[in-house]
Design a protein around this motif. Structure first.
Motif, PDB file in Angstrom:
ATOM      1  N   ALA A 133       3.849   1.034 -18.541  1.00 23.01           N
ATOM      2  CA  ALA A 133       5.043   0.249 -18.863  1.00 23.01           C
ATOM      3  C   ALA A 133       6.271   0.829 -18.173  1.00 23.01           C
ATOM      4  CB  ALA A 133       5.269   0.228 -20.374  1.00 23.01           C
ATOM      5  N   LEU A 134       7.230  -0.034 -17.867  1.00 22.46           N
ATOM      6  CA  LEU A 134       8.497   0.431 -17.302  1.00 22.46           C
ATOM      7  C   LEU A 134       9.131   1.489 -18.197  1.00 22.46           C
ATOM      8  CD1 LEU A 134      10.108  -2.917 -16.062  1.00 22.46           C
ATOM      9  CD2 LEU A 134       9.218  -1.072 -14.628  1.00 22.46           C
TER      10      LEU A 134
ATOM     11  N   MET B 165      10.643   2.168  -7.991  1.00 20.72           N
ATOM     12  CA  MET B 165       9.494   1.993  -7.106  1.00 20.72           C
ATOM     13  C   MET B 165       8.654   0.799  -7.567  1.00 20.72           C
ATOM     14  SD  MET B 165       8.284   3.512  -4.349  1.00 20.72           S
ATOM     15  CE  MET B 165       9.019   5.140  -4.507  1.00 20.72           C
ATOM     16  N   THR B 166       8.470   0.650  -8.871  1.00 17.12           N
ATOM     17  CA  THR B 166       7.724  -0.489  -9.403  1.00 17.12           C
ATOM     18  C   THR B 166       8.406  -1.796  -9.040  1.00 17.12           C
ATOM     19  OG1 THR B 166       6.770   0.758 -11.246  1.00 17.12           O
ATOM     20  CG2 THR B 166       6.944  -1.618 -11.527  1.00 17.12           C
TER      21      THR B 166
ATOM     22  N   TRP C 255       4.417  -4.149 -17.614  1.00 15.07           N
ATOM     23  CA  TRP C 255       3.408  -3.170 -17.247  1.00 15.07           C
ATOM     24  C   TRP C 255       2.922  -3.363 -15.814  1.00 15.07           C
ATOM     25  CZ3 TRP C 255       3.909  -5.299 -22.062  1.00 15.07           C
ATOM     26  CH2 TRP C 255       3.872  -4.449 -23.178  1.00 15.07           C
ATOM     27  N   LEU C 256       2.683  -2.238 -15.131  1.00 15.78           N
ATOM     28  CA  LEU C 256       2.089  -2.245 -13.804  1.00 15.78           C
ATOM     29  C   LEU C 256       0.712  -1.603 -13.884  1.00 15.78           C
ATOM     30  CD1 LEU C 256       2.328  -2.607 -10.674  1.00 15.78           C
ATOM     31  CD2 LEU C 256       3.157  -0.232 -10.621  1.00 15.78           C
ATOM     32  N   ARG C 257      -0.258  -2.230 -13.255  1.00 16.12           N
ATOM     33  CA  ARG C 257      -1.591  -1.628 -13.152  1.00 16.12           C
ATOM     34  C   ARG C 257      -2.109  -1.826 -11.734  1.00 16.12           C
ATOM     35  NH1 ARG C 257      -5.318  -1.797 -18.137  1.00 16.12           N
ATOM     36  NH2 ARG C 257      -4.270   0.205 -18.399  1.00 16.12           N
TER      37      ARG C 257
ATOM     38  N   ALA D  46       0.829  -1.206   0.000  1.00 15.15           N
ATOM     39  CA  ALA D  46       0.000   0.000   0.000  1.00 15.15           C
ATOM     40  C   ALA D  46       0.862   1.254   0.000  1.00 15.15           C
ATOM     41  CB  ALA D  46      -0.935  -0.015   1.201  1.00 15.15           C
ATOM     42  N   HIS D  47       1.906   1.252   0.818  1.00 15.84           N
ATOM     43  CA  HIS D  47       2.794   2.417   0.879  1.00 15.84           C
ATOM     44  C   HIS D  47       3.476   2.662  -0.469  1.00 15.84           C
ATOM     45  CE1 HIS D  47       5.803   5.260   2.248  1.00 15.84           C
ATOM     46  NE2 HIS D  47       6.748   4.465   1.755  1.00 15.84           N
ATOM     47  N   LEU D  48       4.009   1.609  -1.066  1.00 15.00           N
ATOM     48  CA  LEU D  48       4.725   1.762  -2.338  1.00 15.00           C
ATOM     49  C   LEU D  48       3.775   2.166  -3.462  1.00 15.00           C
ATOM     50  CD1 LEU D  48       7.036  -1.358  -2.036  1.00 15.00           C
ATOM     51  CD2 LEU D  48       7.805   1.031  -2.081  1.00 15.00           C
TER      52      LEU D  48
END
Length: 381
Positions: free
Chosen positions: A60-61, A71-72, A120-122, A19-21
């Motif tokens: 995407a990175l 961070m990702t 990718w991060l979502r 949650a913090h990140l």
């Protein structure tokens, strides 16, 4: 089995760190980045996942600043044990190796065909919500998480692949082989079976071209390989198939893999995943064999952060093990572990058995389905 304990302090630690990140990353995003990164919790995309080299959906990175990339990856690290994080990092790096293997010429309709920046991060919902989640994925990686009331409650489906599965390193015989341990452990287990046990464990004398479950959100009582259906509904390739040229390329890849397997409809039916597991039941194994199978299951469950999962019962009630293909290393092969709320699949068949896929699933609780069902039961209106 392998359920997340309701009072898991490790689950709360992991959920809090996530949650913090996630909140910090959201705060760092520009107005242009946020629409790609965020979706509502109820968005149907939450249960969509891929392991093919297509757009997985998200930020995407390559579209992130260096601090955001870090961070990702910190978020990814919170979702994995240290060995699992190292494995995922190696798989991402393999895109550069695969690029060379293919002569730096693979065309996926973008500027670079094999690109370690295309992961990718979502984030679904808000890290401040009672229920939220996130997904990280790209070629041969798909990680999916659900956090409820600050506690990590789901960490599957978890897919990790490797292409090449084995890459030579300097030093005379050294190899980069991210999934070699789980391949060898299963082969060792099979090699120790008696002839009678092997006849029950052998699902097919040759291996299928891919994992049978594909990238389905929900497992059905009978599943055929996703390669047989994805051209009709983009099950594995997503929006990439909107380009006729890319659709033709994806179809050719699947057709070549299917042709190499030699499978027909009867063969696929034989390998189908049914409600009643196929293969050799753990109850008919010796104590040493059950211990080996238990260790193999733990190798998959140890992808999750340490201490989050309850220990797998050593009895392995209802768990079955199946194998397809020859035993000799270097030949295409496949194995499956199937039991109550547990499905593991592994194949190394393509590129002359140098292209591996592995997936760890909890069919009843993937994507937090069990948590959502319990919530609906307690709050019917």
């Amino acid at each position: 089995m392998s359920s997340l304990p309701r009072d898991s302090s490790a689950g709360r630690t992991a959920g809090g760190a996530m949650a913090h990140l996630a909140a910090t990353l959201i705060d760092s995003c520009s107005a242009q980045q946020l629409p790609s990164l965020r979706r509502e919790w109820a968005d149907e995309d939450r249960t969509t996942w891929f392991y093919t080299p297509t757009d997985h959906g998200g930020l995407a990175l390559s579209a992130q600043r260096p601090s955001q990339q870090q961070m990702t990856m910190r978020l990814v690290a919170e979702g994995l044990s240290a060995p699992a994080y190292n494995t995922v990092a190696a798989v991402i790096g393999l895109e550069n190796v695969l690029d060379r293997v293919e002569g730096f010429s693979r065309d996926w309709g973008r500027e670079r065909g094999r690109d370690p920046g295309l992961y990718w991060l979502r984030i679904f919902g808000s890290p401040q919500d009672r229920l939220w989640g996130w997904r990280f994925g790209g070629h041969h990686v798909s990680l999916n998480y659900v956090i409820e009331d600050g506690r990590l409650v789901a960490a599957t489906p978890c897919f990790i692949g490797a292409d090449p599965a084995r890459s030579p390193l300097l030093g005379g015989g050294g190899e980069l082989a991210p999934l070699h341990a789980v391949e060898n452990a299963a082969r060792s287990l099979v090699a120790g079976l008696s002839d009678a046990q092997m006849r029950r464990a052998l699902l097919h004398p040759t291996a299928p071209s891919d994992i049978i479950s594909g990238n389905r959100a929900r497992m059905t009582p009978v599943s055929v390989p996703a390669a047989m259906i994805h051209m009709n509904d983009a099950k594995l390739w997503g929006d990439l198939l909107d380009d006729p040229r890319m659709a033709q390329l994806a179809e050719a890849i699947d057709q070549n893999a299917e042709a190499a397997s030699g499978y027909g409809s009867d063969d696929h039916e034989r390998l189908a995943i049914r409600e009643t597991p196929s293969g050799l039941p753990a109850s008919d194994m010796t104590p040493d064999q059950r211990a080996d199978l238990h260790a193999l299951i733990r190798a998959y469950e140890s992808r999750a952060p340490e201490g989050v999962l309850a220990p797998t019962p050593e009895s392995l009630d209802g768990v079955h093990f199946g194998w397809a293909g020859p035993l000799t290393e270097g030949n295409p092969h496949y194995y499956r572990i199937h039991g109550p709320d547990l499905l593991v699949e592994y194949d190394n068949t393509q590129r002359h058995a140098n292209h591996a896929h592995s997936v760890w699933r909890r069919p009843e609780s993937d994507f937090g389905f069990d948590v959502l069902a319990a919530h609906r039961s307690n709050h019917p209106h």
